[in-house]
Design a protein around this motif. Structure first.
Motif, mmCIF file in Angstrom:
data_model
loop_
_atom_site.group_PDB
_atom_site.id
_atom_site.type_symbol
_atom_site.label_atom_id
_atom_site.label_comp_id
_atom_site.label_asym_id
_atom_site.label_seq_id
_atom_site.Cartn_x
_atom_site.Cartn_y
_atom_site.Cartn_z
ATOM 1 N N GLY A 153 52.448 124.673 -51.542
ATOM 2 C CA GLY A 153 52.813 125.248 -52.825
ATOM 3 C C GLY A 153 53.941 124.457 -53.467
ATOM 4 N N GLU A 154 54.814 123.943 -52.654
ATOM 5 C CA GLU A 154 55.930 123.146 -53.148
ATOM 6 C C GLU A 154 55.427 121.911 -53.900
ATOM 7 N N GLN A 155 54.397 121.272 -53.355
ATOM 8 C CA GLN A 155 53.837 120.086 -54.004
ATOM 9 C C GLN A 155 53.244 120.434 -55.368
ATOM 10 N N ILE A 156 52.518 121.528 -55.404
ATOM 11 C CA ILE A 156 51.895 121.939 -56.663
ATOM 12 C C ILE A 156 52.974 122.225 -57.704
ATOM 13 N N ALA A 157 53.980 122.986 -57.277
ATOM 14 C CA ALA A 157 55.065 123.344 -58.188
ATOM 15 C C ALA A 157 55.763 122.089 -58.714
ATOM 16 N N ALA A 158 56.026 121.157 -57.803
ATOM 17 C CA ALA A 158 56.716 119.923 -58.185
ATOM 18 C C ALA A 158 55.867 119.120 -59.168
ATOM 19 N N ALA A 159 54.571 119.071 -58.919
ATOM 20 C CA ALA A 159 53.673 118.270 -59.753
ATOM 21 C C ALA A 159 53.652 118.754 -61.200
ATOM 22 N N VAL A 160 53.868 120.050 -61.380
ATOM 23 C CA VAL A 160 53.808 120.589 -62.734
ATOM 24 C C VAL A 160 55.215 120.854 -63.267
ATOM 25 N N GLY A 161 56.219 120.649 -62.418
ATOM 26 C CA GLY A 161 57.599 120.791 -62.872
ATOM 27 C C GLY A 161 58.085 122.217 -62.940
ATOM 28 N N LEU A 162 57.691 123.004 -61.965
ATOM 29 C CA LEU A 162 58.143 124.393 -61.910
ATOM 30 C C LEU A 162 58.784 124.653 -60.555
ATOM 31 N N SER A 163 59.540 125.732 -60.485
ATOM 32 C CA SER A 163 60.053 126.127 -59.178
ATOM 33 C C SER A 163 58.927 126.826 -58.421
ATOM 34 N N VAL A 164 59.036 126.806 -57.120
ATOM 35 C CA VAL A 164 57.999 127.426 -56.303
ATOM 36 C C VAL A 164 57.876 128.913 -56.638
ATOM 37 N N ARG A 165 59.032 129.548 -56.822
ATOM 38 C CA ARG A 165 59.023 130.970 -57.140
ATOM 39 C C ARG A 165 58.192 131.267 -58.382
ATOM 40 N N THR A 166 58.341 130.434 -59.376
ATOM 41 C CA THR A 166 57.597 130.633 -60.621
ATOM 42 C C THR A 166 56.108 130.410 -60.411
ATOM 43 N N LEU A 167 55.779 129.445 -59.567
ATOM 44 C CA LEU A 167 54.364 129.202 -59.260
ATOM 45 C C LEU A 167 53.708 130.470 -58.742
ATOM 46 N N TRP A 168 54.373 131.148 -57.812
ATOM 47 C CA TRP A 168 53.796 132.371 -57.231
ATOM 48 C C TRP A 168 53.781 133.510 -58.229
ATOM 49 N N ARG A 169 54.492 133.352 -59.337
ATOM 50 C CA ARG A 169 54.402 134.377 -60.372
ATOM 51 C C ARG A 169 53.159 134.161 -61.224
ATOM 52 N N TYR A 170 52.694 132.918 -61.290
ATOM 53 C CA TYR A 170 51.487 132.626 -62.062
ATOM 54 C C TYR A 170 50.223 132.840 -61.235
ATOM 55 N N PHE A 171 50.332 132.581 -59.928
ATOM 56 C CA PHE A 171 49.163 132.759 -59.062
ATOM 57 C C PHE A 171 49.548 133.487 -57.784
ATOM 58 N N ARG A 172 48.675 134.364 -57.347
ATOM 59 C CA ARG A 172 48.997 135.201 -56.198
ATOM 60 C C ARG A 172 49.064 134.393 -54.912
ATOM 61 N N ASN A 173 48.226 133.370 -54.815
ATOM 62 C CA ASN A 173 48.287 132.530 -53.617
ATOM 63 C C ASN A 173 47.803 131.117 -53.922
ATOM 64 N N LYS A 174 47.945 130.285 -52.942
ATOM 65 C CA LYS A 174 47.690 128.865 -53.117
ATOM 66 C C LYS A 174 46.284 128.584 -53.615
ATOM 67 N N GLU A 175 45.309 129.168 -52.960
ATOM 68 C CA GLU A 175 43.915 128.860 -53.287
ATOM 69 C C GLU A 175 43.560 129.258 -54.715
#
Lengths: 223, 223
Positions: free
Chosen positions: B49-71
Motif C-alpha cells: 500500500g505504501e508503494q501505491i500511495a507514494a506513486a500517486v503522492g498520497l499518504s498511506v492513511r489517505t489511500l485507505w480512506r479511498y479504498f477499503r483494501n489493497k486489491e
DNA sequence: CGCTATATTGTCACTTAGTGACAGATTCCT
DNA sequence: AGGAATCTGTCACTAAGTGACAATATAGCG
C-alpha cells in the motif's frame, strides 16, 4: 526377497509422516463450522483469527496453515452444496435427461442427522454472503470454481473442447442460474419456509440450466 | 423569521468544504491506474500500500480512506467497461433490438487517445484477474454489481418485479456470458490479436445474452 | 479578497492478519 | 520399537488497516 505382498503395482502415494487426507479434511471442516458459527453470531469483522483458532483448539499459526485468510475459513461450508452438485453432474449418464438424473438422486438421498445440522450452517452462510461483502467474495469464488468444473463436464458431454467459447458460455450461464436459485432457496428456508413447500428445487435448476444454455445442456445425448 | 431567501426548495447538496464528486473520482481513478501498473509490473502480493500511495503522492492513511483494501484499488479499472455497458443498457430504447442498440453505439463511438491508454490497463487487469486470485475476487464482485444493475434494467424492460426469480435468472445468465466474452476478448487482445480481427464482439454479446435468457432479453418490446 | 464552516489530509499510535524459521511432537511404515 | 517425514506450536516479524486529533485545504458568502 521373501514376500512380495507389499509390492505396489498401484503407485503408493502414502508418505511416512503425512496424515490421511481424510483427517485433513475433517479438521478443515471443523474449522469451517466454528468460523461459520462465529461469523453468524458476531459478524465477520468482529471475529478474529484467534477466536476461530481457540474455538477449534488450534494455535493461530496452524489455523493460517489450513486457510489462507480469515474469510476463506468458511469456504468448505459454502462450497458444500456446490461440490455435491458437481460430483452429481460428473456421474450424469449420457442417455438421461438432467432433470431425471437430479430427480432420481433426490429420491435415493438419505438425510443424515449430523449432516442436517451442517446444512443449517450452509444456509446461514449462503444468506450471510448476500450482505457481507467479505463473504460474498468467497461465495463468488466458490461458484467460479464450480464454473470451471462445469466447463470440463459440458465439454465432455458435448464432445467439444473445454476451450470452445460456446462451452464456456454454457458453463457460465448454467453456474449463474444455479447460484441464483441456491440463494433464493436459502433465503426462503432462512425465512422459515417449509422445505416441502419449496416444491422441486432440483427440477427448477434443471429447467433453468436447459434454458440458460439455449437447450444445449439438459437433454440426453447419443452414444 | 426574517428572510426565507436561503430556503431550499431544491435540496442543496453542495456543502462548504466538500470537494466535487468529479475531483474525488479523478483521484480514485489515478490511484487505480498506479495500482494497476504496479500490480502488473511486480504482482499483487509484492506491491505494498505504501508503494501505491507514494506513486500517486498520497499518504498511506489517505489511500485507505479511498479504498477499503489493497486489491480493491484496481476496482475502478476493472469496473470501467462494465459500468459503460450498464450505462449503455440503461438507455436502450424499448423498440430497438439489443444487437442494433449495441451496434449503433459502436459506430458513433469516438476513441479518445487518453482513454486508449487506460483501456490498455483495463485489458491487463482483466487478464491478470484470471490467474491472480486476489484480483479475481475484485473482478467477480464487479460483475456481481453489474448483475444487480441488470436485474433492475431487465425488470423494467419486462415490466416485472426485480424480485421475480425469472428476472434475476436472466440477469445472472446475461452477466455471466458477457463476462466470459470480455475475458475472452481481453485475452485475445493481450495475445496481440488485431482488434479488427475479433469481428463483432458486441454483436456476439447481444446474441449470447439473447440465448442465455431463453430469448427473453434481446428483442424489441411493445410500448 | 478575506472570513467562516466544513471537509480532507497527514501524523502517530495501535490492533489484527498473515508469514518465515526452528524446535518439538506426531504419524505412518517397516 | 525405530526412523523418516510431516505436523504443530512458539517467537519474532512485516504489512494491512483503523481511530483520534491536529493541520490544512476548499467552497460559499459578504
Amino acid at each position: 526377497m521373501g514376500s512380495d505382498d507389499t509390492n505396489d503395482t498401484t503407485k503408493n502415494e502414502r508418505k511416512p509422516g503425512r496424515m490421511s487426507e481424510q483427517r485433513q479434511q475433517r479438521i478443515r471442516l471443523e474449522i469451517s463450522r466454528e468460523a461459520a458459527r462465529l461469523f453468524w453470531e458476531q459478524g465477520v469483522a468482529a471475529t478474529t483469527g484467534e477466536q476461530i483458532a481457540a474455538a477449534v483448539g488450534l494455535s493461530v499459526r496452524t489455523l493460517w496453515r489450513y486457510f489462507r485468510n480469515k474469510e476463506s475459513c468458511v469456504e468448505p461450508v459454502l462450497a458444500q452444496d456446490g461440490e455435491e452438485f458437481v460430483a452429481l453432474l460428473r456421474r450424469w449418464p449420457r442417455d438421461v435427461s438432467l432433470e431425471d438424473h437430479l430427480m432420481e438422486w433426490a429420491m435415493n438421498r438419505t438425510k443424515d442427522p449430523d449432516q442436517q445440522a451442517f446444512d443449517q450452517a450452509v444456509i446461514k452462510m449462503t444468506v450471510l454472503a448476500e450482505k457481507e461483502p467479505d463473504l460474498r467474495t468467497v461465495w463468488l469464488m466458490t461458484n467460479d470454481r464450480i464454473e470451471r468444473a462445469l466447463v470440463e463436464i459440458f465439454a465432455d458431454r458435448l464432445r467439444r473442447s473445454p476451450d470452445d467459447i460456446e462451452v464456456r458460455l454454457h458453463a457460465a450461464a448454467a453456474t449463474a442460474v444455479v447460484r441464483v436459485i441456491s440463494e433464493d432457496v436459502s433465503a426462503a428456508l432462512m425465512a422459515g419456509a417449509d422445505p416441502t413447500s419449496l416444491g422441486n428445487t432440483l427440477g427448477q435448476m434443471a429447467r433453468a440450466v436447459h434454458i440458460a444454455t439455449g437447450g444445449a445442456i439438459g437433454d440426453p445425448v447419443d452414444p
